[in-house]
Motif scaffolding. Structure first.
Motif: not given
Length: 351
Positions: A75-78, A107, A110
């Protein structure tokens, strides 16, 4: 010498992207057919991919990153860290890493960083991101390394035009307490900075009308001060002397031999340099992959593209011990021992 033993970090995946425009040496109008054939046979670069002026390194890296994240199921949020390694960013300012954070939908938390270290770019990126991850405060990093280097120079410069190809690569790193150490050693010979340099365009020598005045240096070398230059003899001498010493020292320090190293990934500068390093170190040819015949010199993306293009099947099936060597701009050189576990490797795509 600066050396790190990076703990708790695993490489989870790698891939690359190139423009969908292959260019043979004979396609350059600065060569006769005979000259192109001699170049192909001696320098070893027969093909390279070159993008149009409206395609930037970040576009190629973006494609590689999107595909790799999807294949990993991340997931891009990770994503906690994004490193962009390139000397061909979108703008002088702001940093391109921030632009890619936005384009990729990562996010706002980052951590982003540009690393303009040329041919050592991927190794610098692994070192910086790896050290950030090793303590476990952040868990995942995306390393985007590449260049569109051809447009930095003069199209009338035979010493530079046919050497480089355009590419963008993506590599995923993750915190993992069970991972083998990544060992990286760097050296710098700053006194040799003029061997690879763009004389005008920075704040030491800003662009002026004189920056565009071309000079004929003979032997098919015509360029202006705004164009990147390569002092071929100085670079060749540096590349075949300093990096082999570091490779040998690294092998001795960590008990490595040509038997227990699976592959030696040597920066694909040109065939003459790689062949000389192989001969000096008596490396078995079957353990030294080449891809410069297909892509040319990819600068900092050289090592991840070797993994993508040459070692995909094995990297996906079994652990490998890789000894990597990069060298170039600065003058800098780095040596890395990377012990992989099974990872995701996607084929290089053309866009």
């Amino acid at each position: 010498m600066a050396r790190w033993e990076i703990k708790n970090v695993a490489v989870r995946g790698v891939t690359g992207t190139v423009p969908d425009h292959p260019v043979k040496t004979a396609d350059f109008d600065i060569f006769t057919p005979e000259e192109a054939e001699i170049f192909d046979n001696t320098v070893g670069i027969k093909n390279r991919y070159i993008g149009p002026d409206d395609v930037c390194t970040s576009d190629l890296c973006f494609d590689a990153a999107e595909r790799l994240l999807a294949a990993l199921g991340w997931e891009k949020e990770s994503i906690d860290v994004l490193v962009f390694g390139s000397v061909t960013g979108d703008y002088r300012t702001p940093p391109t890493a921030g632009i890619l954070q936005h384009r990729l939908g990562l996010p706002t938390s980052t951590f982003v960083l540009d690393i303009p270290m040329g041919c050592c770019g991927s190794m610098y990126a692994i070192n910086v991101a790896g050290n950030l991850l090793s303590a476990g405060n952040v868990k995942r990093a995306l390393l985007l390394v590449g260049d569109t280097a051809l447009r930095m120079g003069s199209m009338k410069d035979k010493s530079r035009v046919p050497l480089f190809g355009d590419s963008g690569t993506a590599m995923a790193l993750e915190y993992d307490p069970t991972a083998e150490d990544i060992v990286i050693e760097f050296n710098t010979l700053g006194s040799g900075y003029e061997a690879l340099i763009t004389p005008h365009g920075g704040f030491r020598h800003p662009i002026t009308p004189e920056s565009f005045i071309e000079e004929d240096f003979g032997n098919g070398i015509v360029r202006a001060p705004k164009d990147t230059l390569i002092n071929g003899m100085d670079v060749f001498s540096f590349a075949i002397s300093r990096p082999p010493i570091s490779i040998k020292q690294m092998m001795e320090r960590y008990g490595l031999t040509t038997d227990n190293v699976d592959y030696f990934l040597i920066h694909q500068a040109n065939k003459l340099i790689v062949d000389r390093i192989v001969k000096k170190l008596k490396l078995p040819l079957e353990k030294v992959p080449y891809d410069l015949q297909e892509f040319g010199n990819l600068g900092g993306a050289s090592v991840p593209m070797l993994m993508t293009y040459n070692l995909a099947d094995e990297l996906q099936k079994r652990p490998l011990t890789l000894l990597c060597s990069s060298f170039g701009l600065g003058l800098t050189w780095g040596t890395m021992v990377l012990r992989t576990s099974k990872m995701v490797v996607l084929p290089c795509e053309k866009i």
